[in-house]
Design a protein around this motif. Structure first.
Motif, PDB file in Angstrom:
ATOM      1  N   PHE A 121       0.834  -1.209   0.000  1.00 52.14           N
ATOM      2  CA  PHE A 121       0.000   0.000   0.000  1.00 52.14           C
ATOM      3  C   PHE A 121       0.868   1.259   0.000  1.00 52.14           C
ATOM      4  O   PHE A 121       0.640   2.195  -0.784  1.00 52.14           O
ATOM      5  CB  PHE A 121      -0.928  -0.025   1.212  1.00 52.14           C
ATOM      6  CG  PHE A 121      -1.433   1.326   1.636  1.00 52.14           C
ATOM      7  CD1 PHE A 121      -2.345   2.018   0.851  1.00 52.14           C
ATOM      8  CD2 PHE A 121      -0.994   1.899   2.822  1.00 52.14           C
ATOM      9  CE1 PHE A 121      -2.810   3.275   1.243  1.00 52.14           C
ATOM     10  CE2 PHE A 121      -1.456   3.146   3.211  1.00 52.14           C
ATOM     11  CZ  PHE A 121      -2.358   3.839   2.428  1.00 52.14           C
ATOM     12  N   CYS A 125       0.764   3.567  -3.258  1.00 50.40           N
ATOM     13  CA  CYS A 125      -0.032   4.785  -3.038  1.00 50.40           C
ATOM     14  C   CYS A 125       0.805   5.983  -2.587  1.00 50.40           C
ATOM     15  O   CYS A 125       0.409   7.134  -2.810  1.00 50.40           O
ATOM     16  CB  CYS A 125      -1.127   4.505  -2.009  1.00 50.40           C
ATOM     17  SG  CYS A 125      -2.289   3.223  -2.531  1.00 50.40           S
ATOM     18  N   HIS A 126       1.946   5.733  -1.960  1.00 48.83           N
ATOM     19  CA  HIS A 126       2.818   6.832  -1.503  1.00 48.83           C
ATOM     20  C   HIS A 126       4.274   6.524  -1.879  1.00 48.83           C
ATOM     21  O   HIS A 126       5.144   6.410  -1.001  1.00 48.83           O
ATOM     22  CB  HIS A 126       2.698   7.024   0.013  1.00 48.83           C
ATOM     23  CG  HIS A 126       1.299   7.244   0.488  1.00 48.83           C
ATOM     24  ND1 HIS A 126       0.634   8.448   0.331  1.00 48.83           N
ATOM     25  CD2 HIS A 126       0.414   6.412   1.091  1.00 48.83           C
ATOM     26  CE1 HIS A 126      -0.587   8.362   0.835  1.00 48.83           C
ATOM     27  NE2 HIS A 126      -0.757   7.129   1.296  1.00 48.83           N
ATOM     28  N   LYS A 219      -7.265   0.488  -1.194  1.00 47.98           N
ATOM     29  CA  LYS A 219      -6.532   1.696  -1.559  1.00 47.98           C
ATOM     30  C   LYS A 219      -5.660   1.460  -2.791  1.00 47.98           C
ATOM     31  O   LYS A 219      -5.517   2.340  -3.655  1.00 47.98           O
ATOM     32  CB  LYS A 219      -5.666   2.160  -0.385  1.00 47.98           C
ATOM     33  CG  LYS A 219      -6.458   2.698   0.805  1.00 47.98           C
ATOM     34  CD  LYS A 219      -7.134   4.001   0.443  1.00 47.98           C
ATOM     35  CE  LYS A 219      -7.806   4.639   1.645  1.00 47.98           C
ATOM     36  NZ  LYS A 219      -8.467   5.927   1.298  1.00 47.98           N
ATOM     37  N   ILE A 220      -5.047   0.262  -2.872  1.00 45.65           N
ATOM     38  CA  ILE A 220      -4.198  -0.054  -4.022  1.00 45.65           C
ATOM     39  C   ILE A 220      -5.020  -0.090  -5.311  1.00 45.65           C
ATOM     40  O   ILE A 220      -4.626   0.490  -6.335  1.00 45.65           O
ATOM     41  CB  ILE A 220      -3.487  -1.402  -3.791  1.00 45.65           C
ATOM     42  CG1 ILE A 220      -2.399  -1.255  -2.717  1.00 45.65           C
ATOM     43  CG2 ILE A 220      -2.861  -1.921  -5.094  1.00 45.65           C
ATOM     44  CD1 ILE A 220      -1.808  -2.567  -2.254  1.00 45.65           C
ATOM     45  N   SER A 222      -7.885   1.358  -5.876  1.00 45.14           N
ATOM     46  CA  SER A 222      -8.337   2.727  -6.171  1.00 45.14           C
ATOM     47  C   SER A 222      -7.231   3.525  -6.848  1.00 45.14           C
ATOM     48  O   SER A 222      -7.486   4.282  -7.800  1.00 45.14           O
ATOM     49  CB  SER A 222      -8.764   3.434  -4.878  1.00 45.14           C
ATOM     50  OG  SER A 222      -9.818   2.740  -4.248  1.00 45.14           O
ATOM     51  N   SER A 223      -5.995   3.349  -6.386  1.00 45.40           N
ATOM     52  CA  SER A 223      -4.861   4.047  -6.988  1.00 45.40           C
ATOM     53  C   SER A 223      -4.601   3.558  -8.410  1.00 45.40           C
ATOM     54  O   SER A 223      -4.283   4.360  -9.300  1.00 45.40           O
ATOM     55  CB  SER A 223      -3.611   3.840  -6.123  1.00 45.40           C
ATOM     56  OG  SER A 223      -2.473   4.427  -6.703  1.00 45.40           O
ATOM     57  N   THR A 236       2.008  -3.225 -11.317  1.00 46.01           N
ATOM     58  CA  THR A 236       1.433  -3.225  -9.966  1.00 46.01           C
ATOM     59  C   THR A 236       0.750  -4.545  -9.658  1.00 46.01           C
ATOM     60  O   THR A 236       0.938  -5.128  -8.580  1.00 46.01           O
ATOM     61  CB  THR A 236       0.423  -2.075  -9.822  1.00 46.01           C
ATOM     62  OG1 THR A 236       1.082  -0.841 -10.104  1.00 46.01           O
ATOM     63  CG2 THR A 236      -0.145  -2.040  -8.427  1.00 46.01           C
TER      64      THR A 236
END
Length: 315
Positions: A121, A125-126, A219-220, A222-223, A236
């Motif tokens: 994640f 995402c970051h 979250k992954i 969604s990214s 990914t």
């Protein structure tokens, strides 16, 4: 509570009472154990020998392999001996020791899978803050947290399990090893309280990591959906595919064992289902990563090429 001078013996159910099947079961469990040791040790060797794999993701993968070795070593060697001796019996201290190790390694398996999902994640995402967030100190703290939560899980089981109500010297366990859910049935609780204790522990140490994994992958995904690059999406999915496969295998077999023990009336069926969770999953994990992960496959080729060069040099 039983008399302190009487020490009970725990008798396990046999996977099969057919004498002709005993050599087959012996070969099957021995093969599973050898493959699990070989695969997990190979992952540890590969990660430690390749500097490109000295990252948080592979740090947790190598620790997962070490935990898997402990997980399968808790049950399978004892089963191999029991098949040979035709005497599936264990002492009180031995049973509690096996249960303790099984809970610690099983819970650590679950927690490390959740931490690996968190690592993916952060990486996806970051990405700009990945090295800052997942620094070596943070990785060490996360691994220590997995271990401490496993000890807490064990402590809660001990509080319930040590409250035995049976006074017999002969206690039968409806599994092929000292499963904590079977020992909870021997505690001094009525069936309702027993169910509350069992589901509370399962919710705390099962739902907590599963929730973390689901949140991380939500979250992954969604990214990924916001990304316009098809190559980035493919990369990914390829990096997360191995971890997601192991998560599905671990929790799928675990939930299968949980529901089969709740619904099945055949203890032998429960024992057979437990083999999938306690023996097959630790054996398959390293091979899933070896076959699906490009970095691991590249590192394995390097290790193989180095061994060939050393062999040719000595010749």
């Amino acid at each position: 509570m039983w008399n302190a001078t009487s020490v009970p013996e725990f008798h396990f159910i046999q996977l099969s009472e057919d004498p002709d099947l005993q050599p087959v079961l012996f070969g099957l469990f021995l093969s599973l154990y050898i493959l699990a040791l070989f695969g997990n040790l190979l992952i540890i060797l590969t990660v430690s020998s390749d500097s490109h794999l000295h990252t948080p993701m592979y740090f947790f993968l190598s620790n997962l392999s070490m935990v898997d070795i402990g997980f399968i070593s808790t049950t399978v060697p004892r089963v191999i001996v029991d098949i040979q001796t035709h005497c599936p019996v264990m002492s009180y201290v031995g049973c509690l020791t096996q249960m303790s190790l099984f809970i610690i390694f099983g819970c650590m398996d679950s927690m490390i899978l959740a931490v690996m999902a968190y690592d993916r994640f952060v990486a996806i995402c970051h990405p700009l803050y990945y090295q800052v967030i997942m620094n070596p100190s943070c990785c060490g703290v996360l691994f220590l947290g997995c271990f401490l939560l496993s000890l807490l899980d064990l402590l809660l089981h001990y509080v319930a399990v040590l409250n035995f109500s049976k006074c017999e010297d002969y206690i039968e366990i409806s599994n092929y090893f000292c499963d904590s859910s079977e020992l909870l049935k021997l505690a001094c609780f009525d069936s309702f309280t027993n169910s509350i204790v069992r589901y509370s522990i399962g919710t705390l140490f099962g739902l907590l990591p599963i929730s973390g994994i689901i949140f991380s992958y939500f979250k992954i995904v969604s990214s990924i959906m916001r990304s316009s690059s098809s190559s980035g999406k493919h990369k990914t999915f390829s990096t997360c595919g191995s971890h997601l496969s192991i998560v599905c295998l671990f929790y799928g077999t675990g939930l299968g064992v949980f529901f089969s023990s709740s619904l099945s009336i055949s203890p032998r069926n429960n024992a057979v289902a437990s083999v999938m969770y306690s023996a097959i999953t630790p054996m398959l994990n390293p091979f899933i990563y070896s076959l699906r992960n490009k970095d691991i496959k590249t590192a394995l080729r390097k290790v193989r090429n180095k061994s060939k060069l050393r062999t040719s040099f000595h010749n």
